[in-house]
Design an enzyme around this catalytic site. Structure first.
Site, PDB file in Angstrom:
ATOM      1  N   ASP A  48      10.825 -71.107 -25.446  1.00  0.00           N
ATOM      2  CA  ASP A  48      11.386 -70.721 -26.749  1.00  0.00           C
ATOM      3  C   ASP A  48      12.703 -69.983 -26.684  1.00  0.00           C
ATOM      4  O   ASP A  48      12.837 -68.997 -25.953  1.00  0.00           O
ATOM      5  CB  ASP A  48      10.430 -69.760 -27.476  1.00  0.00           C
ATOM      6  N   ASP A 108       8.353 -61.634 -43.329  1.00  0.00           N
ATOM      7  CA  ASP A 108       7.201 -60.757 -43.146  1.00  0.00           C
ATOM      8  C   ASP A 108       7.204 -60.089 -41.769  1.00  0.00           C
ATOM      9  O   ASP A 108       6.438 -59.157 -41.531  1.00  0.00           O
ATOM     10  CB  ASP A 108       5.892 -61.528 -43.349  1.00  0.00           C
ATOM     11  N   TRP A 109       8.109 -60.553 -40.856  1.00  0.00           N
ATOM     12  CA  TRP A 109       8.143 -59.939 -39.520  1.00  0.00           C
ATOM     13  C   TRP A 109       9.508 -59.978 -38.830  1.00  0.00           C
ATOM     14  O   TRP A 109       9.759 -59.183 -37.918  1.00  0.00           O
ATOM     15  CB  TRP A 109       7.135 -60.622 -38.594  1.00  0.00           C
ATOM     16  N   ARG A 146       1.219 -52.047 -24.179  1.00  0.00           N
ATOM     17  CA  ARG A 146       0.662 -53.352 -24.549  1.00  0.00           C
ATOM     18  C   ARG A 146      -0.356 -53.843 -23.525  1.00  0.00           C
ATOM     19  O   ARG A 146      -1.270 -54.585 -23.854  1.00  0.00           O
ATOM     20  CB  ARG A 146       1.806 -54.357 -24.675  1.00  0.00           C
ATOM     21  N   GLU A 173      14.419 -68.138 -30.001  1.00  0.00           N
ATOM     22  CA  GLU A 173      14.320 -67.848 -31.438  1.00  0.00           C
ATOM     23  C   GLU A 173      15.379 -66.803 -31.773  1.00  0.00           C
ATOM     24  O   GLU A 173      15.492 -65.782 -31.092  1.00  0.00           O
ATOM     25  CB  GLU A 173      12.929 -67.339 -31.825  1.00  0.00           C
ATOM     26  N   GLY A 194      10.602 -55.646 -38.238  1.00  0.00           N
ATOM     27  CA  GLY A 194       9.160 -55.724 -38.443  1.00  0.00           C
ATOM     28  C   GLY A 194       8.749 -56.104 -39.843  1.00  0.00           C
ATOM     29  O   GLY A 194       7.604 -55.844 -40.243  1.00  0.00           O
ATOM     30  N   THR A 205      12.934 -64.683 -26.658  1.00  0.00           N
ATOM     31  CA  THR A 205      12.521 -65.757 -25.753  1.00  0.00           C
ATOM     32  C   THR A 205      11.043 -65.592 -25.410  1.00  0.00           C
ATOM     33  O   THR A 205      10.503 -64.486 -25.410  1.00  0.00           O
ATOM     34  CB  THR A 205      13.337 -65.755 -24.453  1.00  0.00           C
ATOM     35  N   GLU A 215       5.278 -74.301 -23.890  1.00  0.00           N
ATOM     36  CA  GLU A 215       6.395 -74.063 -24.804  1.00  0.00           C
ATOM     37  C   GLU A 215       7.427 -73.166 -24.132  1.00  0.00           C
ATOM     38  O   GLU A 215       7.073 -72.226 -23.411  1.00  0.00           O
ATOM     39  CB  GLU A 215       5.877 -73.417 -26.097  1.00  0.00           C
TER      40      GLU A 215
END
Length: 289
Positions: free
Chosen positions: A103, A194-195, A274, A105, A199, A119, A101
């Site tokens: 992306d 919801d996000w 992360r 968005e 957030g 992205t 994929e």
């Protein structure tokens, strides 16, 4: 700021110019409405398409063709006004648990606050390669061109022909790269309050519905997957097929540095929290992921 972006485009690779002015595709011929039929309209003999969202449904479309490498261009005008909670997507994707994929968005926001362009790249079912940007113009005031260049060596994300992100083939380092699964073109407009905005703290204001995104001047130059086993190139033009060998030149690198310095708001390659065990291997090799 849009006038300055037009000046920038002139400096980019001349081989792209033929793609920009090439005749547009036809939404009737090239796409199917896949969700929210009464919320999607194809107009002007197939030259124009709108998606809408209200509290009953969103809407979506997908390409009839699958592509294994190519250059995809689409002009989009995003939801205007208070678009908080909405997401407009435009992406390539294959199917299945190990799907690939690529992306774009567009995450809506309150009136006066900027959209976030999100992205991502999935390869062999593995994603988590997000980069996010503000845009240097208001994407709701006029149409702008969002492009994906995808060949065996690189994926490039471009906005008005300006590269904003590059993902290089680093399979030699064990990094998966999309190079074997044909993908369709998809786009949708849906509620993700919801996000999507801060957030999920800011919810969709349904009194502002319907929310509408508009599309025109679709162009695909690529390898059209045929009969599940082979590809047919949809152009014999050397300029139209220049994407096969496309990579950043010096001008492209300067523009990419400008975007990433001025407008990038998130980069997975710098998110040490992360990845406490260490950043992904591609992050250690390229400045232009």
């Amino acid at each position: 700021m849009s006038s300055s972006s037009h000046k920038v485009v002139i400096l980019l690779l001349p081989l792209f110019s033929a793609l920009v002015i090439a005749s547009a595709g036809n939404f009737y011929q090239d796409f199917n409405i896949t969700w929210g039929n009464d919320h999607a309209q194809i107009l002007n003999g197939g030259q124009f398409l709108t998606l809408s969202l209200d509290n009953s449904s969103g809407s979506a479309f997908q390409s009839k063709n699958e592509y294994l490498f190519g250059r995809i261009d689409m002009q989009i005008k995003l939801v205007s006004g208070n678009s908080a909670g909405t997401v407009t997507t435009y992406y390539l994707s294959s199917q299945g648990p190990t799907h690939d994929e690529i992306d774009f968005e567009f995450l809506g926001n309150l009136s006066g606050d900027p959209y976030i362009l999100h992205t991502n790249v999935f390869a062999k079912g593995e994603g988590n390669r997000e980069q996010q940007f503000y845009l240097w113009f208001d994407p709701t005031k006029a149409f702008h061109t969002y492009s994906i260049v995808w060949n065996s060596q690189v994926i490039m994300f471009l906005v008005d022909n300006i590269p904003i992100r590059v993902f290089n083939n680093m399979e030699s380092l064990g990094v998966p790269f999309p190079n074997s699964q044909p993908m369709r073109i998809y786009s949708s407009l849906w509620n993700a309050d919801d996000w999507a905005t801060r957030g999920g703290l800011v919810k969709t204001d349904w009194t502002k519905a319907p929310f509408i995104a508009s599309y025109r001047n679709f162009e695909a130059n690529g390898c059209v997957w045929s009969s599940g086993s082979s590809c047919v190139y949809n152009s014999n033009s050397l300029q139209a097929n220049a994407w096969q060998e496309q990579a950043l030149d010096a001008t492209g690198r300067r523009r990419l540095r400008w975007v990433q310095k001025k407008f990038m708001v998130y980069n997975y390659c710098t998110d040490l929290k992360r990845f406490p065990q260490g950043l992904p291997p591609e992050c250690k090799r390229s400045r232009f992921l």
